[in-house]
Design an enzyme around this catalytic site. Structure first.
Site, mmCIF file in Angstrom:
data_model
loop_
_atom_site.group_PDB
_atom_site.id
_atom_site.type_symbol
_atom_site.label_atom_id
_atom_site.label_comp_id
_atom_site.label_asym_id
_atom_site.label_seq_id
_atom_site.Cartn_x
_atom_site.Cartn_y
_atom_site.Cartn_z
ATOM 1 N N LYS A 188 -6.924 -11.608 -17.761
ATOM 2 C CA LYS A 188 -7.251 -12.997 -18.021
ATOM 3 C C LYS A 188 -6.486 -14.006 -17.323
ATOM 4 O O LYS A 188 -5.440 -13.820 -16.739
ATOM 5 C CB LYS A 188 -7.294 -13.216 -19.381
ATOM 6 N N ILE A 189 -6.608 -15.416 -17.664
ATOM 7 C CA ILE A 189 -6.071 -16.528 -16.921
ATOM 8 C C ILE A 189 -4.499 -16.408 -17.097
ATOM 9 O O ILE A 189 -3.787 -16.866 -16.222
ATOM 10 C CB ILE A 189 -6.696 -18.011 -17.227
#
Length: 382
Positions: A188-189
């Site tokens: 994820k980010i």
């Protein structure tokens, strides 16, 4: 192999984790509240509850909203199975709303039609869970209007979306929802290794989720029967061991320092892809107008008549770690046992048949993107 997603870990992140290892607390210390505070600051939400995964966050969010046996929860078929599984954990009846072919996000026109029919039958959902696919926001304004009209609650599955904004507000502000859920899985980010969180502006919902993440046990003297006994704790509900560790939280606190930069880099890379591939006969899954995307995934739609499996294999053989996000949930064997079948949600199935996910993460260099684009051009007719 050029990976489709990859965590970005710097020396500050490593130092933050080592500091916790050398501290007095590996769990239930100061780092988790600090991480929650950072999340509130970034999203502008009033409350944040950190847990060990986004799946756990979805589960306790559903429970906090009162989802129980026999209640109805709707979500998107184009998502990871956790979005719907979390409702099943509560004993709910799960159904899906078909997606827009162009975005893979929940189709609000189809949602309205489904709500009209459900109201007629007396089968309205208690909760609807839109999924912000690839870091691109759903049409939350329309969804919020429908929620008010038909009386359901909203949990935003923003697992892909930390760092994004919609209608001039950060995703997670809960401007158009009751609860927003984030994932901090390594691809994820930003990451906490494994981990998730829920944000809300409702103090009662926050308190409920805090209780549910730790066995339903509290030591809060304002909410216990024997506050004069300093050792006293009590279990008030049947909760779970969903706590985030201090190690995870410390990593998350450090990662927050890079979040804006990482999302900006993802947007730059996505724009570069779009420019390099604009002559190809493909479509891009792109953000809606009123949003700034976190660009968790670079999903393209291949031509209808092309052999997706052949393209996938050729790109993998060329050292490009493409993937597919996602197989429609209702086509999974387990969901077949619940009565779902192929053909139930045709737009989701058509979307799935055409999509492929290209590598997108901050460490990618433009030379690597050039290579990916050239390989793709050699396999797809212009």
């Amino acid at each position: 192999m050029i990976q489709y997603g990859k965590q970005h870990i710097c020396q500050d992140d490593i130092d933050a984790v080592v500091n916790v290892l050398q501290s007095d607390f590996l769990t239930q210390g100061p780092q988790v509240p600090l991480f929650e505070s950072r999340l509130c600051q970034f999203t502008q939400a009033q409350h944040a509850v950190a847990v060990n995964s986004a799946t756990s966050a979805l589960h306790i969010a559903s429970l906090a909203l009162g989802v129980d046996k026999g209640d109805i929860v709707w979500t998107s078929p184009i998502t990871f199975v956790a979005s719907s599984n979390s409702a099943l954990y509560c004993g709910a009846v799960v159904d899906f709303v078909d997606v827009e072919l162009a975005t893979g996000n929940m189709d609000m026109a189809k949602l309205r039609l489904k709500l009209v029919d459900a109201k007629r039958k007396g089968l309205l959902p208690k909760v609807v869970i839109p999924v912000h696919l690839a870091g691109h926001c759903c049409d939350m304004k329309s969804l919020a209007q429908l929620a008010e009209e038909y009386g359901f609650k909203v949990i935003e599955d923003a697992s892909h979306c930390i760092g994004a904004s919609y209608d001039d507000s950060p995703v997670g502000s809960c401007q158009y929802s009751d609860i927003t859920v984030f994932s901090f899985h390594p691809v994820k980010i930003i990451t906490t290794a494994e981990g998730g969180a829920a944000t809300t502006n409702d103090a009662v919902l926050a308190k409920s989720m805090q209780l549910l993440r730790s066995h339903g046990v509290t030591r809060d003297e304002l909410h216990t029967e024997h506050s004069d006994e300093p050792w006293y704790y009590e279990q008030q509900v049947l909760g779970f061991n969903y706590r985030m560790t201090e190690l995870q939280a410390a990593l998350g606190v450090s990662q927050f320092k890079q979040l804006t930069q990482l999302v900006s880099r993802r947007n730059i890379l996505a724009d570069y892809y779009s420019e390099r591939l604009k002559t190809l006969n493909i479509d891009f899954v792109a953000p809606c107008e009123d949003s700034y995307s976190a660009w968790h995934l670079m999903i393209i739609l291949l031509p209808k008549d092309i052999d997706r499996k052949a393209i996938f294999d050729q790109l993998r053989e060329a050292g490009i770690g493409v993937n597919v996000h996602y197989i429609p949930v209702h086509t999974q064997p387990y969901y077949g046992q619940l009565g779902f079948k192929v053909g139930d949600f045709p737009a989701s199935e058509a979307f799935y048949q055409r999509i492929i996910t290209l590598p997108l993460h901050p460490q990618l260099e433009f030379a690597q993107l050039d290579y990916i684009c050239e390989q793709l051009k050699s396999f797809i007719p212009r």
